[in-house]
Structures are given as C-alpha cells and as structure tokens.
Scaffold this motif. Structure first.
Motif, PDB file in Angstrom:
ATOM      1  N   HIS A 278     -60.890  27.806  40.628  1.00 55.82           N
ATOM      2  CA  HIS A 278     -59.661  27.031  40.445  1.00 55.82           C
ATOM      3  C   HIS A 278     -59.736  25.707  41.186  1.00 55.82           C
ATOM      4  O   HIS A 278     -59.345  24.669  40.677  1.00 55.82           O
ATOM      5  N   GLN A 279     -60.254  25.794  42.386  1.00 50.97           N
ATOM      6  CA  GLN A 279     -60.378  24.580  43.196  1.00 50.97           C
ATOM      7  C   GLN A 279     -61.236  23.538  42.480  1.00 50.97           C
ATOM      8  O   GLN A 279     -60.928  22.356  42.486  1.00 50.97           O
ATOM      9  N   LEU A 280     -62.290  24.014  41.827  1.00 46.09           N
ATOM     10  CA  LEU A 280     -63.171  23.097  41.094  1.00 46.09           C
ATOM     11  C   LEU A 280     -62.422  22.416  39.955  1.00 46.09           C
ATOM     12  O   LEU A 280     -62.543  21.213  39.747  1.00 46.09           O
ATOM     13  N   THR A 281     -61.621  23.200  39.229  1.00 46.15           N
ATOM     14  CA  THR A 281     -60.899  22.597  38.104  1.00 46.15           C
ATOM     15  C   THR A 281     -59.835  21.635  38.618  1.00 46.15           C
ATOM     16  O   THR A 281     -59.542  20.632  37.975  1.00 46.15           O
ATOM     17  N   ASP A 282     -59.265  21.935  39.765  1.00 45.82           N
ATOM     18  CA  ASP A 282     -58.289  21.006  40.357  1.00 45.82           C
ATOM     19  C   ASP A 282     -58.923  19.644  40.602  1.00 45.82           C
ATOM     20  O   ASP A 282     -58.255  18.617  40.561  1.00 45.82           O
ATOM     21  N   GLU A 283     -60.198  19.638  40.880  1.00 41.37           N
ATOM     22  CA  GLU A 283     -60.887  18.377  41.136  1.00 41.37           C
ATOM     23  C   GLU A 283     -61.277  17.676  39.830  1.00 41.37           C
ATOM     24  O   GLU A 283     -61.979  16.671  39.858  1.00 41.37           O
ATOM     25  N   GLY A 284     -60.869  18.245  38.704  1.00 41.11           N
ATOM     26  CA  GLY A 284     -61.132  17.593  37.426  1.00 41.11           C
ATOM     27  C   GLY A 284     -62.452  17.991  36.799  1.00 41.11           C
ATOM     28  O   GLY A 284     -62.920  17.371  35.853  1.00 41.11           O
ATOM     29  N   LYS A 285     -63.082  19.023  37.346  1.00 43.83           N
ATOM     30  CA  LYS A 285     -64.333  19.465  36.757  1.00 43.83           C
ATOM     31  C   LYS A 285     -64.040  20.432  35.612  1.00 43.83           C
ATOM     32  O   LYS A 285     -62.961  20.996  35.535  1.00 43.83           O
ATOM     33  N   ALA A 286     -65.016  20.588  34.742  1.00 44.43           N
ATOM     34  CA  ALA A 286     -64.850  21.509  33.627  1.00 44.43           C
ATOM     35  C   ALA A 286     -65.677  22.758  33.894  1.00 44.43           C
ATOM     36  O   ALA A 286     -66.808  22.661  34.346  1.00 44.43           O
ATOM     37  N   VAL A 287     -65.085  23.916  33.621  1.00 41.73           N
ATOM     38  CA  VAL A 287     -65.775  25.175  33.915  1.00 41.73           C
ATOM     39  C   VAL A 287     -65.900  26.010  32.643  1.00 41.73           C
ATOM     40  O   VAL A 287     -64.930  26.183  31.902  1.00 41.73           O
ATOM     41  N   LEU A 288     -67.125  26.482  32.420  1.00 37.84           N
ATOM     42  CA  LEU A 288     -67.348  27.458  31.349  1.00 37.84           C
ATOM     43  C   LEU A 288     -67.693  28.771  32.041  1.00 37.84           C
ATOM     44  O   LEU A 288     -68.639  28.831  32.815  1.00 37.84           O
ATOM     45  N   MET A 289     -66.897  29.802  31.789  1.00 38.43           N
ATOM     46  CA  MET A 289     -67.138  31.073  32.472  1.00 38.43           C
ATOM     47  C   MET A 289     -67.524  32.143  31.456  1.00 38.43           C
ATOM     48  O   MET A 289     -66.720  32.528  30.608  1.00 38.43           O
ATOM     49  N   ILE A 290     -68.766  32.615  31.584  1.00 41.56           N
ATOM     50  CA  ILE A 290     -69.223  33.689  30.700  1.00 41.56           C
ATOM     51  C   ILE A 290     -68.958  35.003  31.414  1.00 41.56           C
ATOM     52  O   ILE A 290     -69.302  35.148  32.583  1.00 41.56           O
ATOM     53  N   SER A 291     -68.329  35.937  30.719  1.00 39.61           N
ATOM     54  CA  SER A 291     -68.092  37.221  31.363  1.00 39.61           C
ATOM     55  C   SER A 291     -67.953  38.309  30.319  1.00 39.61           C
ATOM     56  O   SER A 291     -67.475  38.066  29.212  1.00 39.61           O
ATOM     57  N   SER A 292     -68.399  39.501  30.698  1.00 41.23           N
ATOM     58  CA  SER A 292     -68.225  40.653  29.814  1.00 41.23           C
ATOM     59  C   SER A 292     -66.980  41.425  30.198  1.00 41.23           C
ATOM     60  O   SER A 292     -66.545  42.308  29.477  1.00 41.23           O
ATOM     61  N   GLU A 293     -66.448  41.119  31.373  1.00 42.09           N
ATOM     62  CA  GLU A 293     -65.274  41.845  31.835  1.00 42.09           C
ATOM     63  C   GLU A 293     -64.032  41.206  31.228  1.00 42.09           C
ATOM     64  O   GLU A 293     -63.620  40.115  31.611  1.00 42.09           O
ATOM     65  N   LEU A 294     -63.442  41.893  30.282  1.00 39.89           N
ATOM     66  CA  LEU A 294     -62.330  41.299  29.546  1.00 39.89           C
ATOM     67  C   LEU A 294     -61.126  40.999  30.448  1.00 39.89           C
ATOM     68  O   LEU A 294     -60.494  39.949  30.280  1.00 39.89           O
ATOM     69  N   PRO A 295     -60.790  41.870  31.408  1.00 36.98           N
ATOM     70  CA  PRO A 295     -59.650  41.511  32.281  1.00 36.98           C
ATOM     71  C   PRO A 295     -59.898  40.183  32.995  1.00 36.98           C
ATOM     72  O   PRO A 295     -58.981  39.374  33.144  1.00 36.98           O
ATOM     73  N   GLU A 296     -61.161  39.977  33.400  1.00 36.63           N
ATOM     74  CA  GLU A 296     -61.493  38.741  34.103  1.00 36.63           C
ATOM     75  C   GLU A 296     -61.336  37.545  33.169  1.00 36.63           C
ATOM     76  O   GLU A 296     -60.756  36.517  33.534  1.00 36.63           O
ATOM     77  N   ILE A 297     -61.834  37.695  31.956  1.00 34.99           N
ATOM     78  CA  ILE A 297     -61.715  36.620  30.966  1.00 34.99           C
ATOM     79  C   ILE A 297     -60.239  36.298  30.710  1.00 34.99           C
ATOM     80  O   ILE A 297     -59.825  35.143  30.720  1.00 34.99           O
ATOM     81  N   LEU A 298     -59.442  37.355  30.534  1.00 38.54           N
ATOM     82  CA  LEU A 298     -58.024  37.140  30.235  1.00 38.54           C
ATOM     83  C   LEU A 298     -57.282  36.586  31.447  1.00 38.54           C
ATOM     84  O   LEU A 298     -56.383  35.770  31.313  1.00 38.54           O
ATOM     85  N   GLY A 299     -57.677  37.007  32.617  1.00 38.95           N
ATOM     86  CA  GLY A 299     -56.962  36.606  33.828  1.00 38.95           C
ATOM     87  C   GLY A 299     -57.291  35.201  34.288  1.00 38.95           C
ATOM     88  O   GLY A 299     -56.508  34.581  35.001  1.00 38.95           O
ATOM     89  N   MET A 300     -58.465  34.706  33.933  1.00 41.43           N
ATOM     90  CA  MET A 300     -58.914  33.432  34.494  1.00 41.43           C
ATOM     91  C   MET A 300     -58.895  32.264  33.502  1.00 41.43           C
ATOM     92  O   MET A 300     -58.740  31.119  33.906  1.00 41.43           O
ATOM     93  N   SER A 301     -59.103  32.555  32.210  1.00 40.10           N
ATOM     94  CA  SER A 301     -59.365  31.457  31.275  1.00 40.10           C
ATOM     95  C   SER A 301     -58.100  30.745  30.830  1.00 40.10           C
ATOM     96  O   SER A 301     -57.026  31.337  30.747  1.00 40.10           O
ATOM     97  N   ASN A 302     -58.254  29.452  30.516  1.00 36.22           N
ATOM     98  CA  ASN A 302     -57.206  28.717  29.841  1.00 36.22           C
ATOM     99  C   ASN A 302     -57.384  28.816  28.335  1.00 36.22           C
ATOM    100  O   ASN A 302     -56.447  28.685  27.573  1.00 36.22           O
ATOM    101  N   ARG A 303     -58.610  29.025  27.951  1.00 40.33           N
ATOM    102  CA  ARG A 303     -58.967  29.156  26.554  1.00 40.33           C
ATOM    103  C   ARG A 303     -60.117  30.147  26.485  1.00 40.33           C
ATOM    104  O   ARG A 303     -60.906  30.220  27.416  1.00 40.33           O
ATOM    105  N   ILE A 304     -60.204  30.899  25.396  1.00 38.15           N
ATOM    106  CA  ILE A 304     -61.291  31.882  25.295  1.00 38.15           C
ATOM    107  C   ILE A 304     -62.074  31.634  24.001  1.00 38.15           C
ATOM    108  O   ILE A 304     -61.482  31.476  22.927  1.00 38.15           O
ATOM    109  N   ILE A 305     -63.386  31.561  24.151  1.00 41.56           N
ATOM    110  CA  ILE A 305     -64.241  31.448  22.976  1.00 41.56           C
ATOM    111  C   ILE A 305     -65.000  32.764  22.851  1.00 41.56           C
ATOM    112  O   ILE A 305     -65.552  33.264  23.835  1.00 41.56           O
ATOM    113  N   VAL A 306     -65.005  33.330  21.669  1.00 39.17           N
ATOM    114  CA  VAL A 306     -65.673  34.620  21.477  1.00 39.17           C
ATOM    115  C   VAL A 306     -66.873  34.414  20.550  1.00 39.17           C
ATOM    116  O   VAL A 306     -66.790  33.693  19.561  1.00 39.17           O
ATOM    117  N   MET A 307     -67.986  35.050  20.924  1.00 40.85           N
ATOM    118  CA  MET A 307     -69.189  34.936  20.106  1.00 40.85           C
ATOM    119  C   MET A 307     -69.643  36.293  19.621  1.00 40.85           C
ATOM    120  O   MET A 307     -69.374  37.315  20.246  1.00 40.85           O
TER     121      MET A 307
END
Lengths: 504, 444
Positions: free
Chosen positions: A443-472
């Motif tokens: 979060h701190q990184l995004t506050d600084e205006g950086k862009a974050v791509l977070m790959i995760s298999s843990e769906l709660p983590e994806i749902l809890g952290m993302s602003n947008r979700i891309i599924v492949m």
C-alpha cells in the motif's frame, strides 16, 4: 479420534534446541494421537521447522524426550526416524525426477542389493498404496511428468510404503491450486481414518479450519497452547501466533488510480502466453490470478525481460521499452519479485547483505569500490522496517527461514525504488503477522504513485488487496473484475476455468 | 559469538595453518650447518683475524667463485687492510686457482682467510704444503663461524620458492575467478606456450632480423598477452552464447593453442636476441625481490580488491552461486562470464611472457600440464569447484603450499615421480578437508 486415556502415538516433552546465537526451541511439548490431525501453527522462525527436523532425525534436541507409543526413542539420524514410523513430507520434495513414481516409492528399500528388483510386485504395491490414498496415478510415470500435487502424493505413498504411522506435512499446499488443495485435504482425511497421526503445518487458516482436530501454537520457540480446534476461533489463532491482536487480515486502503504507467499490448510467447494486454495505473494494485499454469508467472517474466517474447510491446509511461534482459527492465524501473526465492530470488551462498545490494550496487559504489558501510546502513533500515530476523548482515542467505528469505528479497527490491513492481506470490510461506506487514508495504508503494501487479493463487488475498483483478487461463486473459468489493471467489474461479471456445 | 568467529576464521584461512605447519616440518628436515657468506660475516671474520694475528701479518684471501662471493672477498680485504694487515693477494676462483696462488707464495704466510669451500680445501692441502714449503709452516686458515640453520629458510631459497610459483600463481588468479563462476579453464597451459611463441615471433618480425630494441620487446609482449586475452574472450563467448560446458570449450582451445604454438614456431624454440628481455623473468629491482614476485604480489592485491570491493567481484560470486537469481537481480551474467575467461586468458598470456622472459626464448613446449598445477593451487586454496565460493588470497596460499612442498622435496632429494605422488595426495587431502568443512558448516 483423540482420547485422553489412550497412549499417545507421539509425545515430545521439554524439547529444547539452541543454534549459535539463537534459542530455536525452549521446552516445547507436543502430543499426537493415532487418527488425528494436529495443526502446528506459528510464525516464521517460531521453531516449527526445527521441531520437524528433530522428529525427522536431521537435528538432535539439546534436552527433552521423545516417546513413541510410550517408549522413549533417540532419533539420532533420519534412518532411525524412518524405522520408528515417522514420515516427513518436506516443502521441497525429495524425489528423483528422472525415476518413475514406483521407483521413487521404493528407492532405498529394494529387497536386496544383488537381486533383480521385483518390478511387478512393486507395481502392485504402488497401485495398492495409491488406492489406499484414494488417488489414481500410473506408477510407471516419470516423476518429472507428474504435477506438483501428484508428486506430493508420491511422497505420501513413499512414507506409507515405509510403514509410517506419523506423517508430518510442512506447508503441503503452498504450491497447489485450490482444486488440488481440496484433493489433498481428502487424502489427509483418508489417512486419518486409517489411524495415522498427522502433523499438519500451514499458514492457511482456511485449511486448518477444514481439517485440524487439535491445534498447537508455537511462538518464538516456545509452546503457547494446545487446544481442540472447536475451542479456537480464527482470530484467536492469529493472535496466539502473533502475540498481539490483529483486527483484520488485510489493511484497509484508499486508492486513487492515476495515469497509466505500464501498458502491455499483445504479449505472446509460445502457448504459455497468448495475446496478453492490460494496463497498470499509478497508485493501483492489480491482482493477476488464475490456476497454476495459467501463464501468470510467464507473463510477468516477459514484462521483466527474463524470457524472450515472440511478439507484443511493453510501454512504461507512454515510452516503448524493449527490455531484452532483466538488467534492462530494472534500469527502466520495473522489478519482479519472483515466486521461488530459493532458485530465483536469492544467491544462497552469499551473505544476506550482499544479496540485498545485488541490484543496487551502483548506489553504493564510489570510484569503483563498494562502500559496504553504506550498504549495511541501507539494509539495516529495512531489517528494522520489515522486521527481518537475522543474527548479522554477514550470515549466508541459506541460513534464513523461508519468510525471512522472502523479506530479504523484498528489501532488495524496495531499495531499487522501481516504478512498476511485480509481486509473484509475495506472501507464499509467510506467516500471518509478516503478511500484514507486507500488505502495508505494498500500500505504501502505491501511495507513492507506483504501480503494482500482484500475482497470487490465494483468492482471499487477491480479493482483499486488489483494486482490479485480471484472471488468466491457458495463457489468455479470460476476464477482468473492476468492482472488487462485490466480487466473490466463485466469480474468479468461473473466469479462471473459462476456456476459449473452439469456434473459428 | 567469539567462538563462532574463530571457527569462521579457521575455516576461511585454515590453509594458512597448513602452510605454516609445512614450513615448520620442512625447516626441521632441512636443518644443516651453515657457513654464512654475507658481508656481515666477512666483517666478523676479519675482526677475528685482526684479533688473533699480529700487525703486518701476511694474509691471503681465498674464496670460491660464486654468487656474492666477490663481494665477500672485497669486504674481507677492505676490513683487513684498514686494520693495517698485509693482504698479499685475493683469489676468487676454483681450487686450482687457489693452488696456483699458494704455490706462487714466496713470503711466509700467517693467515689464509677463506669461505667454507676453500676452508675445506685448505684443511686438506695445508699440512702437505707445509712439509714442502717452509712458507706455510705457521699458516692458519680461518673461515666464517658456522651455525645451524634450515636450508629451507635461507633468504635465497624462500625467494626462489616465490619465483618458482609466480607464473602458476598469477594464472591462478584468473582461474580462481573462473572456478568461482562454476567454470573451468583447461587451456591456460597451452596459452603459456602460445603466448611465448607469439611474443618471440612478434619481436622477430618487429626488429626485422636486427637486434630488437626495448620498444620491440614491449610491443611483442603486448601482442602475446593480447592474443591470449582474445582467445579467452572467444572461450567466454562460446561458453555463454552456445551454452557449451566450459570443460569442453577449453579442452578444445587447449589442443588448438598447443598445435598453433608448434605450427607457428615450426616446432623449435625461438630465441630473443636481447638480454633485456630477461628483466621480467630474472631481474630483481625492488629491494632484492624478483620482479616476477613483485608483479605477482601486486596482481594479488588488485585481484583481492576487485573480488571484495567492486561490483564485478560481487557479480562473479553471484553468478557462481545462482546464475538465474543473479540474472533476475540485474547481473549481466554473460558479460561477467566473458570477463572472467578473458582475464584468465590474459593472465595466461602474461604467464607465457614471464616463462619466455625466464628462458629468453619462445618455446612451444613450455607450459605443459601447467593448467593442472594452476587448478590444483586454486583447489588447495579452498575454492569450491561447485562455484560461488572462494578467496583470492586462499589461492595464493594454495600456490605457496604446492611450491613449498616441491621445494622441500627438492631440498631433501625426493625424486620426481615420488613428488608427483605427493602432489596428488595433497590435492586429495585439500578437497577432503574442504568437504568436511562444508559439512560442518551445514550441520551448524
């Protein structure tokens, strides 16, 4: 099920173990009954791994006793542990990838060194074992052709073939997809019903909820509590492990997406990545998920220049970057925290500080010479900030626990101060307390205006952290979820299993 | 903590202890009565003679011809003359010269001042001469006081050890870096020969048959070294671009370079017609240290700084420890590999120039099997063949261990084939110790 009057299958009393500079375990007690699943909980560095290694005969306790069926035993080597019926499924499997499942199961147990191996008999026995576990695997498949989940089953079969009555599993689901996790839990239940005692280590509390009969919590090498799972609420487990109360698993965060920073267009590589396009905006966390093998990691590697792309472009702040190597990508301001820290994240033989400085050496170099003090100061800042547990900066990276290794990798990239940061499974194998710290950092990184791509298999983590979700799935982007607050795990799974129609 | 540190120190520099132990053992074995030949010894001897002999005593100085002997004789003569003694003659030569000088004597001789060799001669001859010639009736022979000292620990011998290892040790710097990246370079021995031949040929071409100037010599050496550096770069290129194991690539280069050295030289050593060329291999300009040894120490200092204090050094360790993690951390893995092979080739070229300088000849037969000595020095120095670990000074110690063992065996007269057996055993022990060390570290 556990019965107090019963003689425990395994009883460890007052186990202590010290390593130079650390008291890894102090007077830990643990009991395991036949036919139960005991969950062993604790943060990274709480002493779980040490305890397992003592049971596996790899380490010897300094004090304390171990009893099997009420008889005191000394486990002074791995063979001895095997012979008293202890089987361990380590995080890293001990399989020979060039041998078949059957050969792996019976490796080292061939009836005689001079006779021919009774192949048919072994095959029969392998099938029996797999049937007993309830999974169908062809015993003559080479291990390298098996999925991770299947390899794990082979490990379990191997333990059973050696008449193991106590099976320990160290983070068995770390590398499994949700569906495979379900299968494994079924296997564990099956083993339990056959009277085998199972010690189950996992950071995923959902699994603990689903499977454990009793829970033992360790903290800082000491025994905190052992209770029946019914008496233990989920938030209590976390509090006991961490030693303080955590209100939420994910920190709350306001996000104001800004301009597009990273634009990926039509990225392709073989069948692994096909025509992948997406954008990352400043101050945004985009979750990238899908089943294992969906092409998430491969996509990240293409953006990072770690693999050669067949076609497609990557733009950073509107400028085309032709990153042909990780070095280029890093120079442009993109960094990738790899999924597998042991083989890709760290040079295990180097000191932790040296690993930390590797991508940023130019920052510490003056007139061609590295200023080690400056490097050490920079590292010390992160040691404090993300609470890396190390004895000194010069110890080799190999000596750290998994979570601490991940934190060193994290510190290494934070120092680079990149504009686009790709996290590949950032919290795999990391304990709850440290997870929360890593989330806050993201979060701190995004506050600084950086862009974050977070790959995760843990769906709660994806749902809890993302602003947008891309599924492949199968190398393609199968969908995007913009309204994350109202999305469910089912929505994601639907997209993750969506296959492209065969229509022309 | 403190215990841990000494343990680490021991495992890091354990081979220094081995080296010291070897030095002690060889010192004890080579302990012998020594007759000093220094100027200080000459002054000492003169003082004794002045004390014993009366004024105006007739003195003959007999000294065996050899290195530093003229100086010994001169010091004797000057000191004795200053004390008003009558030095009739000073002979620096063979026993035959001494005999001639003695037989020429007409005046009664009081004292013969000698070194140890001539002392033995006088001891044998004086009684006979005294019977024949009355001039020797009252002659006493003096020689410097003898003392017990190991042949091994003599200054010339120690410098000799350093000089002998210098070529191997210098190439071992490059080899250490290559081995730390988990590679190997088998071509260095052939490159020594190749470099020597190229250097000698270049000098011949440049000078066009006339005696070469210093400029020609420098250019020739540069050519030899540069060509080997380019070959090293080619090796690195093949290893990285085509992903061929270094063992195979360098095995090929080894045969090619050896063959070309013989073809270019037409199988005969090429002499270099300028004694100045021997400066590097034979000269000693700095405080009596051989130039090759000074060069070696200098290069080790630089290499140590590179490996411990620069990005390149850090990258070399990282590439050897885990190439994939290094690459993903932005380390230019391919460039680093090309760099280490180039450097190794360059140092082999330098070694070739040093060899050529020592013999003032470009010899296609030189450098045979030196690659194995170099690898042995690196391994004995504690660098792991698996890569990722090793220390530059460890390699210097490794080279010293091998050099000291060879020297010790030469001093005690162990024959060549037995020496080979001993080398083999030393290498095996070094590797076993390394394994045990690793095992100890793992269980900690």
């Amino acid at each position: 099920m556990a019965d107090a009057a019963q003689t425990p299958l395994l009883r460890m009393r007052g186990i202590s173990k010290a390593f130079p500079g650390v008291q890894a375990l102090s007077k830990v007690n643990l009991t395991l009954f036949a036919g139960e699943v005991l969950a062993l909980l604790g943060e990274n560095g709480a002493g779980k791994s040490t305890l397992i290694k003592i049971l596996g005969g790899a380490h010897q306790q300094d004090e304390g006793t171990i009893e099997i069926d009420g008889n005191s035993v000394r486990l002074n080597n791995p063979l001895k542990a095997q012979s008293v019926g202890i089987g361990i499924i380590y995080q890293e499997f001990n399989l020979v990838s060039g041998l078949t499942a059957r050969e792996n199961i019976f490796l080292g147990q061939e009836p005689s060194r001079v006779c021919f191996i009774p192949r048919a008999q072994e095959e029969e026995k392998s099938r029996e074992l797999f049937a007993r576990i309830g999974v169908e695997i062809n015993p003559n498949t080479l291990c390298r052709d098996l999925t991770v989940a299947q390899q794990q089953i082979v490990e379990i079969a191997k333990a059973l073939a050696q008449d193991a009555r106590i099976i320990m599993m160290d983070e068995p689901t770390a590398a499994l997809t949700p569906r495979e996790v379900e299968c494994l839990l079924t296997v564990v239940r099956e083993l339990r019903s056959q009277g085998i005692g199972i010690i189950y280590i996992s950071h995923r509390l959902d699994e603990i909820d689903a499977i454990a009969d009793r829970v033992t919590v360790l903290r800082d090498g000491a025994h905190v509590t052992t209770r029946a799972k019914e008496d233990l609420e989920r938030h209590e487990m976390i509090e006991l492990m961490v030693g303080r109360s955590l209100d939420k698993e994910f920190p709350s965060h306001e996000c104001q997406p800004g301009d597009v920073r990273l634009a990926v267009k039509n990225l392709s590589r073989g069948t692994k990545v096909r025509n992948v396009s997406f954008e990352l905006r400043a101050g945004e966390i985009v979750g990238l998920t899908g089943l294992v093998g969906a092409g998430r990691t491969e996509t990240a590697r293409l953006i990072f220049g770690a693999d050669k792309k067949d076609s497609g472009t990557v733009e950073l702040d509107g400028k085309l970057i032709g990153a042909s190597s990780p070095r280029d990508a890093i120079r442009c301001g993109i960094c990738l925290l790899t999924e597998d820290r042991k083989s890709e994240g760290l040079v295990l033989g180097l000191a932790v500080q040296e690993n930390f400085g590797l991508p940023s050496l130019h920052q510490f170099t003056h007139k061609g010479l590295i200023n080690r003090e400056q490097e050490s100061d920079a590292f010390a800042k992160y040691v404090k900030q993300i609470k890396i547990k190390i004895a000194n900066h010069e110890q080799s990276a190999a000596t750290l626990s998994g979570g601490n290794q991940q934190k060193v990798v994290l510190a290494k990239w934070l120092q680079r101060n990149a504009e686009v940061i790709i996290f590949d499974e950032p919290t795999r194998g990391i304990d709850v307390g440290a997870k929360y710290e890593i989330y806050q950092l993201i979060h701190q990184l995004t506050d600084e205006g950086k862009a974050v791509l977070m790959i995760s298999s843990e769906l709660p983590e994806i749902l809890g952290m993302s602003n947008r979700i891309i599924v492949m799935n199968e190398g393609r982007v199968t969908g995007e979820i913009s309204d994350v607050t109202n999305a469910t795990q089912e929505d994601i799974m639907k997209l993750a299993t969506l296959r492209e129609e065969m229509a022309a | 903590m403190k215990n841990l540190d000494t343990g680490k120190l021991l495992s890091d520099y354990g081979n220094v202890l081995v080296l010291l132990l070897l030095c002690v053992v060889i010192s004890v074995v080579t302990l012998e009565e020594q007759s000093p030949r220094s100027t200080a010894a000459a002054e000492n001897l003169a003082t004794i003679i002045v004390g014993d002999a009366g004024k105006d005593a007739n003195i003959l100085i007999l000294v065996r011809r050899g290195e530093g002997q003229q100086e010994f004789a001169n010091t004797l003569k000057n000191t004795l003359s200053k004390a008003d003694l009558n030095v009739i003659d000073t002979v620096v030569g063979t026993p035959a010269d001494a005999r001639a000088a003695l037989e020429k004597q007409t005046e009664p001789l009081d004292v013969i001042a000698t070194d140890e060799h001539m002392a033995a001669f006088c001891l044998e001859q004086l009684p006979k001469l005294a019977k024949k010639y009355p001039t020797f009736a009252n002659t006493t022979a003096y020689q410097p006081k003898k003392h017990l000292w190991p042949n091994f620990l003599k200054k010339e011998n120690l410098l000799n050890v350093l000089k002998q290892i210098s070529v191997v040790a210098i190439i071992a710097i490059g080899m250490t870096m290559v081995i730390i990246t988990a590679g190997i370079d088998l071509s260095v021995g052939s490159l020594i020969a190749f470099s020597g031949v190229i250097t000698a040929l270049s000098i011949q071409q440049l000078s066009g048959g006339a005696d070469p100037t210093t400029g020609h010599l420098v250019l020739g050496c540069a050519a030899g070294i540069l060509v080997c550096a380019l070959i090293g770069m080619g090796t690195g290129g093949l290893v990285t671009l085509f992903n061929i194991p270094a063992f195979i690539v360098t095995l090929g280069v080894m045969f090619i370079a050896k063959g070309l050295a013989f073809i270019f030289s037409q199988s005969a050593p090429i002499p270099i017609a300028n004694e100045g060329f021997a400066w590097l291999g034979r000269g000693s300009d700095l405080m009596g240290l051989p130039n090759s040894v000074v060069l070696m120490l200098l290069l080790y200092g630089i290499a140590h700084v590179i490996m411990t204090h620069t990005s390149i050094g850090r990258y070399i360790y990282a590439v050897g420890g885990n190439p994939e993690a290094a690459r993903l951390s932005g380390v230019p893995v391919k460039w680093i590999l090309v760099f280490v092979y180039t450097l190794c080739g360059l140092l082999a070229g330098l070694g070739g120039v040093m060899e050529a300088s020592l013999h003032i000849t470009g010899d296609p037969k030189s450098g045979t099997l030196v690659e194995l000595q170099v690898i042995a020095a690196v391994v004995v120095g504690g660098t792991s063949l698996a890569g990722g670990q090793g220390k530059i000074f460890g390699t210097l110690v490794g080279a010293l261990i091998i050099g000291v063992i060879r020297n010790g065996m030469n001093l005690t007269g162990v024959e060549a084939h037995m020496q080979s057996v001993v080398y083999g055993v030393v290498i095996l022990i070094a590797v076993m110790v390394d394994q045990l060390k690793n095992r100890a570290q793992k269980t900690n």
